[in-house]
Scaffold this active site. Structure first.
Site, PDB file in Angstrom:
ATOM      1  N   THR A  71       0.903  -1.246  -0.046  1.00 13.28           N
ATOM      2  CA  THR A  71      -0.094  -0.160  -0.124  1.00 13.28           C
ATOM      3  C   THR A  71       0.866   1.259   0.114  1.00 13.28           C
ATOM      4  O   THR A  71       0.514   2.227  -0.857  1.00 13.28           O
ATOM      5  CB  THR A  71      -1.095  -0.012   1.267  1.00 13.28           C
TER       6      THR A  71
ATOM      7  N   ARG B 249       2.573  -0.366  -7.759  1.00 13.48           N
ATOM      8  CA  ARG B 249       2.929   0.868  -6.843  1.00 13.48           C
ATOM      9  C   ARG B 249       4.284   0.988  -6.859  1.00 13.48           C
ATOM     10  O   ARG B 249       4.763   2.186  -6.817  1.00 13.48           O
ATOM     11  CB  ARG B 249       2.432   0.600  -5.344  1.00 13.48           C
TER      12      ARG B 249
ATOM     13  N   ASN C   5      -1.634   6.138  -4.471  1.00 13.74           N
ATOM     14  CA  ASN C   5      -1.104   5.171  -4.868  1.00 13.74           C
ATOM     15  C   ASN C   5      -1.485   4.109  -6.128  1.00 13.74           C
ATOM     16  O   ASN C   5      -1.445   2.845  -6.216  1.00 13.74           O
ATOM     17  CB  ASN C   5      -1.076   3.971  -3.669  1.00 13.74           C
TER      18      ASN C   5
ATOM     19  N   HIS D 152      -6.635   0.028  -6.061  1.00  7.00           N
ATOM     20  CA  HIS D 152      -6.962  -0.443  -5.020  1.00  7.00           C
ATOM     21  C   HIS D 152      -7.350  -1.801  -5.319  1.00  7.00           C
ATOM     22  O   HIS D 152      -7.787  -2.093  -6.445  1.00  7.00           O
ATOM     23  CB  HIS D 152      -8.431   0.140  -4.497  1.00  7.00           C
TER      24      HIS D 152
END
Length: 149
Positions: free
Chosen positions: A91, A102, A112, A115
């Site tokens: 994350t 990411r 970022n 999801h």
């Protein structure tokens, strides 16, 4: 086949990363069974991220998620939840390995790029928030015989 919910967040859309994200998903052997681009409504964003409602970052998260178009997907395949989280990376981009979405593209924990659901329960809940059952396709990839035993 397991299903998971994936979102290319507004920063990913604005930076032109939708194609890159989809390419990585498909190259890994997962299939996209539902896809939509839209600006997520505030009520939908609050429902989706409801577990964070008491956190100090919640208002800015909702503002960001509703700030522009995002791409919502249902992704299916063997161990889709675990595989998709590995494709995305940690994350916090500082902790994300190179080669992950990411790790390669994210700049900040709040921006970022993507999801993905973190559990079967979250996947079912998030898919139901964003898609009707009738919007999810059921098909086989021609290479599935090569991908799975």
């Amino acid at each position: 086949m397991e299903q998971t919910y994936v979102m290319v967040k507004p920063d990913g859309v604005q930076r032109g990363l939708v194609g890159e994200v989809i390419s990585r998903i498909e190259k890994r052997g997962l299939k996209i069974v539902a896809l939509r681009m839209n600006v997520i409504a505030e009520a939908t964003a609050k429902e989706h991220y409801g577990e964070h409602a008491a956190r100090p970052f919640f208002p800015s998260l909702i503002e960001f998620i509703t700030s522009g178009p995002s791409v919502s997907m249902v992704v299916a395949g063997k161990d889709a939840i675990k595989v998709m989280r590995a494709i995305n990376g940690a994350t916090n981009p500082v902790d994300a390995a190179p080669g992950t979405i990411r790790g390669d593209f994210a700049l900040d924990v709040g921006r970022n790029v993507v999801h993905a659901s973190d559990s079967p329960e979250a996947a079912a809940r998030e898919i139901a928030i964003h898609f009707k059952d009738s919007e999810i396709a059921n098909y086989s990839r021609v290479d599935e015989v090569c991908l799975y035993e």
